[in-house]
Design an enzyme around this catalytic site. Structure first.
Site, PDB file in Angstrom:
ATOM      1  N   GLN A 195       0.799  -1.282   0.180  1.00 45.25           N
ATOM      2  CA  GLN A 195      -0.212  -0.063   0.157  1.00 45.25           C
ATOM      3  C   GLN A 195       1.102   0.840  -0.156  1.00 45.25           C
ATOM      4  O   GLN A 195       0.323   2.619  -0.026  1.00 45.25           O
ATOM      5  CB  GLN A 195      -1.014  -0.069   1.128  1.00 45.25           C
ATOM      6  CG  GLN A 195      -2.075  -0.847   1.575  1.00 45.25           C
ATOM      7  CD  GLN A 195      -2.431  -1.728   2.632  1.00 45.25           C
ATOM      8  OE1 GLN A 195      -3.131  -0.663   2.778  1.00 45.25           O
ATOM      9  NE2 GLN A 195      -1.458  -2.002   3.242  1.00 45.25           N
ATOM     10  N   HIS A 234      -1.616   1.927  -4.173  1.00 43.09           N
ATOM     11  CA  HIS A 234      -1.972   3.159  -4.012  1.00 43.09           C
ATOM     12  C   HIS A 234      -1.107   3.752  -4.546  1.00 43.09           C
ATOM     13  O   HIS A 234      -1.484   5.706  -4.211  1.00 43.09           O
ATOM     14  CB  HIS A 234      -1.853   3.725  -2.508  1.00 43.09           C
ATOM     15  CG  HIS A 234      -2.919   2.448  -1.766  1.00 43.09           C
ATOM     16  ND1 HIS A 234      -2.822   2.772  -0.151  1.00 43.09           N
ATOM     17  CD2 HIS A 234      -3.611   2.256  -2.054  1.00 43.09           C
ATOM     18  CE1 HIS A 234      -3.803   1.660   0.391  1.00 43.09           C
ATOM     19  NE2 HIS A 234      -4.533   1.434  -0.667  1.00 43.09           N
ATOM     20  N   CYS A 255      -0.420  19.781 -21.639  1.00 39.91           N
ATOM     21  CA  CYS A 255      -0.879  20.662 -21.555  1.00 39.91           C
ATOM     22  C   CYS A 255      -1.193  21.769 -20.762  1.00 39.91           C
ATOM     23  O   CYS A 255      -2.170  23.063 -21.282  1.00 39.91           O
ATOM     24  CB  CYS A 255      -2.596  20.212 -21.054  1.00 39.91           C
ATOM     25  SG  CYS A 255      -2.316  19.614 -19.624  1.00 39.91           S
ATOM     26  N   CYS A 288      -0.036  14.610 -14.696  1.00 44.87           N
ATOM     27  CA  CYS A 288      -0.843  15.551 -15.119  1.00 44.87           C
ATOM     28  C   CYS A 288      -2.178  15.683 -14.799  1.00 44.87           C
ATOM     29  O   CYS A 288      -2.190  14.678 -14.717  1.00 44.87           O
ATOM     30  CB  CYS A 288      -0.960  16.166 -16.878  1.00 44.87           C
ATOM     31  SG  CYS A 288      -2.190  17.374 -17.594  1.00 44.87           S
TER      32      CYS A 288
HETATM   33  P1  OAD Z   1      -1.763   2.850   9.146  1.00 44.20           P
HETATM   34  O1  OAD Z   1      -0.829   4.030   9.173  1.00 44.20           O
HETATM   35  O2  OAD Z   1      -2.855   2.749   8.848  1.00 44.20           O
HETATM   36  O3  OAD Z   1      -1.043   1.337   9.942  1.00 44.20           O
HETATM   37  C1  OAD Z   1       0.779   1.517  10.144  1.00 44.20           C
HETATM   38  C2  OAD Z   1       0.426   0.430  11.194  1.00 44.20           C
HETATM   39  O4  OAD Z   1       1.856  -0.167  10.752  1.00 44.20           O
HETATM   40  C3  OAD Z   1       0.070   0.313  12.419  1.00 44.20           C
HETATM   41  O5  OAD Z   1      -1.184  -0.586  12.874  1.00 44.20           O
HETATM   42  C4  OAD Z   1       1.088   0.189  13.154  1.00 44.20           C
HETATM   43  O6  OAD Z   1       0.843  -0.240  14.479  1.00 44.20           O
HETATM   44  C5  OAD Z   1       2.069  -0.745  12.214  1.00 44.20           C
HETATM   45  N1  OAD Z   1       3.635  -0.211  12.661  1.00 44.20           N
HETATM   46  C6  OAD Z   1       3.747   0.525  12.912  1.00 44.20           C
HETATM   47  N2  OAD Z   1       5.270   0.807  13.178  1.00 44.20           N
HETATM   48  C7  OAD Z   1       5.625  -0.527  12.646  1.00 44.20           C
HETATM   49  C8  OAD Z   1       6.951  -1.642  13.153  1.00 44.20           C
HETATM   50  N3  OAD Z   1       8.379  -1.193  12.594  1.00 44.20           N
HETATM   51  N4  OAD Z   1       6.452  -2.650  12.134  1.00 44.20           N
HETATM   52  C9  OAD Z   1       5.901  -3.102  12.108  1.00 44.20           C
HETATM   53  N5  OAD Z   1       4.425  -2.197  11.710  1.00 44.20           N
HETATM   54  C10 OAD Z   1       4.157  -1.478  12.355  1.00 44.20           C
HETATM   55  O7  OAD Z   1      -0.664   2.071   7.241  1.00 44.20           O
HETATM   56  P2  OAD Z   1      -1.669   1.747   6.499  1.00 44.20           P
HETATM   57  O8  OAD Z   1      -1.877   0.467   6.609  1.00 44.20           O
HETATM   58  O9  OAD Z   1      -0.435   1.154   5.224  1.00 44.20           O
HETATM   59  O10 OAD Z   1      -3.690   5.158   1.669  1.00 44.20           O
HETATM   60  O11 OAD Z   1      -2.522   3.098   6.080  1.00 44.20           O
HETATM   61  C11 OAD Z   1      -3.012   2.554   4.741  1.00 44.20           C
HETATM   62  C12 OAD Z   1      -3.781   3.438   3.971  1.00 44.20           C
HETATM   63  O12 OAD Z   1      -4.148   4.613   5.177  1.00 44.20           O
HETATM   64  C13 OAD Z   1      -2.277   3.872   3.134  1.00 44.20           C
HETATM   65  O13 OAD Z   1      -1.951   3.290   1.650  1.00 44.20           O
HETATM   66  C14 OAD Z   1      -2.516   5.194   3.061  1.00 44.20           C
HETATM   67  C15 OAD Z   1      -3.648   6.063   4.280  1.00 44.20           C
HETATM   68  O14 OAD Z   1      -4.585   6.823   4.076  1.00 44.20           O
HETATM   69  C16 OAD Z   1      -3.065   6.428   0.504  1.00 44.20           C
HETATM   70  O15 OAD Z   1      -2.487   7.067   0.657  1.00 44.20           O
HETATM   71  C17 OAD Z   1      -4.437   6.111  -0.754  1.00 44.20           C
END
Ligand code: OAD
Length: 254
Positions: free
Chosen positions: A101, A119, A156, A127
């Site tokens: 992601q 993502h 553009c 653009c």
């Molecule tokens: P989150 O910030 O929601 O979650 C990060 C996770 O990583 C949490 O569950 C933490 O507990 C865990 N974490 C923190 N430190 C860690 C470590 N050292 N080792 C392992 N895990 C750890 O991030 P995502 O789940 O990636 O979307 O979020 C999903 C999407 O939400 C992102 O891709 C982004 C955001 O809005 C877009 O930009 C479209």
């Protein structure tokens, strides 16, 4: 630390391993996650002002400047032992599908190829209007508060936007289809450093469980699991993944 032997065996004997990553896998490189209480980006910034097409149209310099700040942060950091261990795991199994992601390039810099970026990528702007890809020229000096006018499209003249998926936008279809197919057809699935709240990506571990694969979550927070084939490994990815790699190598050598 001895990891659960079922997980070590499942990875060591996997025919098709899926590794699914979120912001947590890059946290130990120095990239803030989105939802960690004090340090997460969405604890300090309003996603509706920064990560929607409407936000970009309303204030392009604010949005472009924020992504430039994150891109520059990324240029200054390195892959961590978790990214490196994942790249090594590719060599230990017949097939590994890496699904992320993350919009960073830390998996690639660690040596992984062919990651499905659900993502998008912060390094592939385009653009806003005609979608022509834009190639970055130079790195403007800035801090996180600084607004920067996005460059004009060379075709553009309209503003260039970050190449990431924003709230309310569809995920890239080819990557999403490949990710769903991998989750449904793998025999082992590692979900690493994700809060599992953003759909449709959050569906992937669920599909793998339903398909009967071994599933392990790696996260400092315990994750709710169901059944005898799903595990929560509590700890940091940069510490647990190198241990998993070592124990998988030992299993395969035995
Ligand atoms: P989150 O910030 O929601 O979650 C990060 C996770 O990583 C949490 O569950 C933490 O507990 C865990 N974490 C923190 N430190 C860690 C470590 N050292 N080792 C392992 N895990 C750890 O991030 P995502 O789940 O990636 O979307 O979020 C999903 C999407 O939400 C992102 O891709 C982004 C955001 O809005 C877009 O930009 C479209």
């Amino acid at each position: 630390m001895q990891l659960p032997k079922e997980v070590v065996k499942a990875v060591a004997e996997a025919k098709h391993l899926v590794v699914f990553t979120g912001a947590g896998v890059s946290a130990e490189s120095g990239m803030p996650t989105f939802r960690d209480a004090l340090t997460g980006l969405w604890s300090n910034f309003d996603p509706m002002r920064l990560a929607t097409p409407e936000a970009f149209l309303q204030d392009p310099p604010l949005v472009w400047g924020w992504y430039e700040w994150r891109r520059q942060l990324l240029l200054a950091i390195e892959p961590n032992p978790a990214h490196l261990a994942i790249a090594q795991l590719t060599k230990k199994v017949p097939k590994l599908t890496l699904i992320t992601q993350n919009v960073d390039d830390l998996h690639e810099r660690a040596g992984s190829q062919g990651a499905l970026h659900l993502h998008g990528s912060i390094f592939e702007p385009r653009c806003f209007t005609c979608a022509k890809p834009y190639v970055f020229e130079g790195v403007p000096a800035m801090d996180e508060e600084q607004a920067i006018t996005p460059p004009p499209c060379k075709a553009c003249g309209d503003p260039v936007r970050p190449g990431v998926v924003w709230f309310g936008e569809a995920l890239p279809e080819t990557e999403l289809d490949a990710a769903f197919a991998a989750a449904e057809n793998c025999d082992c699935f590692l979900s690493i450093g994700t809060s599992g709240v953003v759909q449709p990506a959050a569906q992937l571990p669920v599909l793998a469980v339903e398909a009967g694969a071994w599933v392990a979550h790696i996260n400092p927070e315990a994750i709710d699991v169901e059944g005898s084939k799903e595990f929560s490994l509590v700890g940091k990815a940069g510490s647990l993944l190198p241990q998993l790699l070592k124990q998988v190598e030992a299993w395969q050598a035995s």
